[in-house]
Design an enzyme around this catalytic site. Structure first.
Site, PDB file in Angstrom:
ATOM      1  N   SER A 259       0.838  -1.195   0.000  1.00 30.29           N
ATOM      2  CA  SER A 259       0.000   0.000   0.000  1.00 30.29           C
ATOM      3  C   SER A 259       0.869   1.239   0.000  1.00 30.29           C
ATOM      4  O   SER A 259       2.033   1.213   0.389  1.00 30.29           O
ATOM      5  CB  SER A 259      -0.882   0.006   1.239  1.00 30.29           C
ATOM      6  OG  SER A 259      -0.048   0.159   2.370  1.00 30.29           O
ATOM      7  N   LYS A 260       0.239   2.317  -0.439  1.00 27.28           N
ATOM      8  CA  LYS A 260       0.912   3.601  -0.492  1.00 27.28           C
ATOM      9  C   LYS A 260       1.424   4.014   0.884  1.00 27.28           C
ATOM     10  O   LYS A 260       2.431   4.682   1.002  1.00 27.28           O
ATOM     11  CB  LYS A 260      -0.111   4.656  -0.938  1.00 27.28           C
ATOM     12  CG  LYS A 260       0.025   5.045  -2.386  1.00 27.28           C
ATOM     13  CD  LYS A 260      -0.821   6.256  -2.642  1.00 27.28           C
ATOM     14  CE  LYS A 260      -1.405   6.192  -4.033  1.00 27.28           C
ATOM     15  NZ  LYS A 260      -2.374   7.194  -4.328  1.00 27.28           N
ATOM     16  N   ARG A 261       0.672   3.610   1.906  1.00 35.24           N
ATOM     17  CA  ARG A 261       1.021   4.081   3.246  1.00 35.24           C
ATOM     18  C   ARG A 261       2.412   3.629   3.676  1.00 35.24           C
ATOM     19  O   ARG A 261       3.086   4.301   4.418  1.00 35.24           O
ATOM     20  CB  ARG A 261      -0.026   3.612   4.256  1.00 35.24           C
ATOM     21  CG  ARG A 261      -0.851   4.771   4.795  1.00 35.24           C
ATOM     22  CD  ARG A 261      -1.895   4.293   5.759  1.00 35.24           C
ATOM     23  NE  ARG A 261      -2.712   3.238   5.177  1.00 35.24           N
ATOM     24  CZ  ARG A 261      -2.946   2.091   5.777  1.00 35.24           C
ATOM     25  NH1 ARG A 261      -2.440   1.849   6.961  1.00 35.24           N
ATOM     26  NH2 ARG A 261      -3.728   1.189   5.211  1.00 35.24           N
TER      27      ARG A 261
END
Ligand code: GLU
Length: 483
Positions: A259-261
């Site tokens: 994920s981007k996070r």
């Protein structure tokens, strides 16, 4: 594992992104695997822009995508020619084709118009979800008699839905996972054509894969649950199924879904950070595929030879940025010096550093490349050659020691004598300093390195003199002595 027998068929693969504005690393993996597979068998690789969702259009997304592929050196074989240029296919330019094909399904009664309002659908969805039913739609419109439905279509908004069969097994062979089966009662009557006359992904994707002669559909595992709907469409049209190969999920090092996070997912960001296209492609090729031994460094040409669907794994592939960094460092160390110097040039320019004569510049690049894993680090690793050293109070204490002064003075006497010093000559000079003045080890190297380089630790003295040259070395020795 199922063997992918390609026989004598002309292989044709495709990358079919929805233009979101950037290229996700997972998208690059999909594109790369399709590219490699086509190249391996002398087949064709098609780019198809799936832009039928009008609400998700992003300005400039396609240009950005094409640009990124150009930087990566991935090229496509086919597309409609536009202004003499071979371009990608755009689904938004193929609406007639989808309309013609949806009519075939309506005529055969394998698709039907649905007139349910958004509000009703929402309600039904919530209710069925609460009842834990498999599909979100209750097939309210499936039983409207065909002639009545045709009348209603003249005056009411509608969508066209797939008519999923009742209690049947829908199965297909996946080249990565083997036989995959679904119960048709779990397959929703998927919307194929929307009220605005645009097809949905499922419909346009299948029609195009067939019409474009795609032989192998290689894509991310997230599309696996959609595949039975696609299989039904192939069946309704009477078309032969392509070979499906679903690639394993990409995971963060903690095995959660990438994920981007937890870090960058855009290929453009990696390129901007100074990762080399070759390293990025090599790294991405190993996300779910392996050569069957422990080799890790592959040029694109080697990958084109060695890639095979049979060696794609089922289990998730961890996206480990540390490994990517290591790989990039390995590429930087291996690249021909002239090429690396060219790549490095804009980084120096952006940092406002003037490139000295070409020979010195290449020496600097060659020195710095051994100490970096990203191109963006090259400037900071070279800056000591551009700026005179700054000395801390501890550095000054060291420079002012009696033995240091003796060494520096001796070198200041010797260095200007020759315009160019060889490595052997500098080694001799180090030896004679030890013999004549009884200084060795850190008492010898630290003051010299500090004077010439600004730090006690760093390159060898011969390498330093070689890069700096006699004049600059003399300036630095003088300066250190004066402190
Ligand atoms: N348009 C889909 C995507 O955005 C294509 C999926 C497929 O390859 O079928 O990834």
């Amino acid at each position: 594992m199922l063997k992918t027998d390609v026989g004598t068929t002309m292989i044709k693969t495709r990358f079919a992104p929805s233009p979101t504005g950037y290229l996700h690393v997972g998208g690059l993996r999909t594109a790369l695997f399709n590219y490699l597979f086509a190249r391996k068998y002398g087949g064709q690789f098609v780019l198809r822009i799936e832009d039928t969702d009008q609400s998700r259009q992003v300005e400039g997304a396609v240009e950005n995508l094409l640009n990124t592929f150009t930087r990566l050196g991935i090229d496509f074989d086919e597309g409609p020619t536009q202004g003499g240029e071979k371009g990608p296919y755009f689904q938004s330019q193929r609406l007639d084709i989808y309309h013609k094909h949806i009519q075939l399904l309506l005529d055969a009664n394998t698709a039907y118009p649905c007139f349910c309002s958004e509000d009703r659908l929402k309600e039904v969805r919530a209710k069925r979800q609460a009842e834990k039913l498999n599909t979100p739609y209750d097939r309210h419109c499936v039983s409207i008699p065909q002639n009545l439905a045709i009348e209603m279509m003249k005056s009411q908004p509608y969508v066209i839905r797939l008519k999923s069969p009742e209690s049947e097994t829908v199965s297909f062979k996946d080249a990565v996972r083997g036989e995959v089966s679904f119960n048709s009662d779990e397959i929703d009557d998927q919307v194929l054509m929307k009220t605005d006359g645009f097809p949905t992904y499922h419909f346009a994707n299948v029609v195009d894969d067939h019409l474009m002669g795609i032989t192998h559909v290689i894509r991310g595992e997230e599309w696996l649950p959609s595949t039975p709907k696609h299989v039904l469409l192939y069946r309704y049209f009477g078309w032969t199924l392509p070979t499906f190969a679903h690639l394993p999920l990409l995971l963060n090092p903690d095995r959660s879904k990438l994920s981007k996070r937890q870090g960058d997912v855009a290929v453009e960001d990696y390129l901007a950070k100074g990762y080399l296209p070759e390293a990025l492609l090599n790294f991405v090729a190993l996300l779910g595929w392996n050569p069957g031994d422990d080799r890790e460094i592959f040029s694109i040409a080697q990958l084109e030879q060695e890639f095979s669907i049979d060696r794609i794994q089922k289990s998730g592939a961890v996206f480990d940025v540390e490994k990517l960094k290591w790989m990039n460092g390995a590429y930087l160390k291996d690249l021909p010096l002239e090429k690396l110097s060219e790549i490095a040039r804009p980084y120096f320019k952006d940092a406002g550093l003037e490139i000295p004569d070409e020979t010195t510049y290449q020496k600097i690049v060659d020195f710095a490349r051994k100490r970096i894993s990203l191109m963006t680090e090259i400037v900071s690793e070279s800056s000591m050659f551009y700026q005179l050293p700054e000395f801390s109070p501890e550095d000054l204490d060291l420079l002012r020691k009696k033995s240091s002064k003796t060494v520096l003075q001796y070198w200041l006497d010797q260095v200007p004598r020759k315009p160019v010093w060889t490595e052997g000559e500098i080694k001799e000079l180090l030896k004679s300093t030890t013999q004549d003045f009884q200084v060795k080890g850190r008492d010898l190297y630290f003051p010299l390195r500090l004077a010439l380089y600004g730090s006690c630790h760093g390159p060898d003295i011969p390498a330093l003199i070689d890069i700096l040259g006699t004049d600059e070395a003399t300036v630095r020795l003088t300066r250190a002595l004066q402190k």
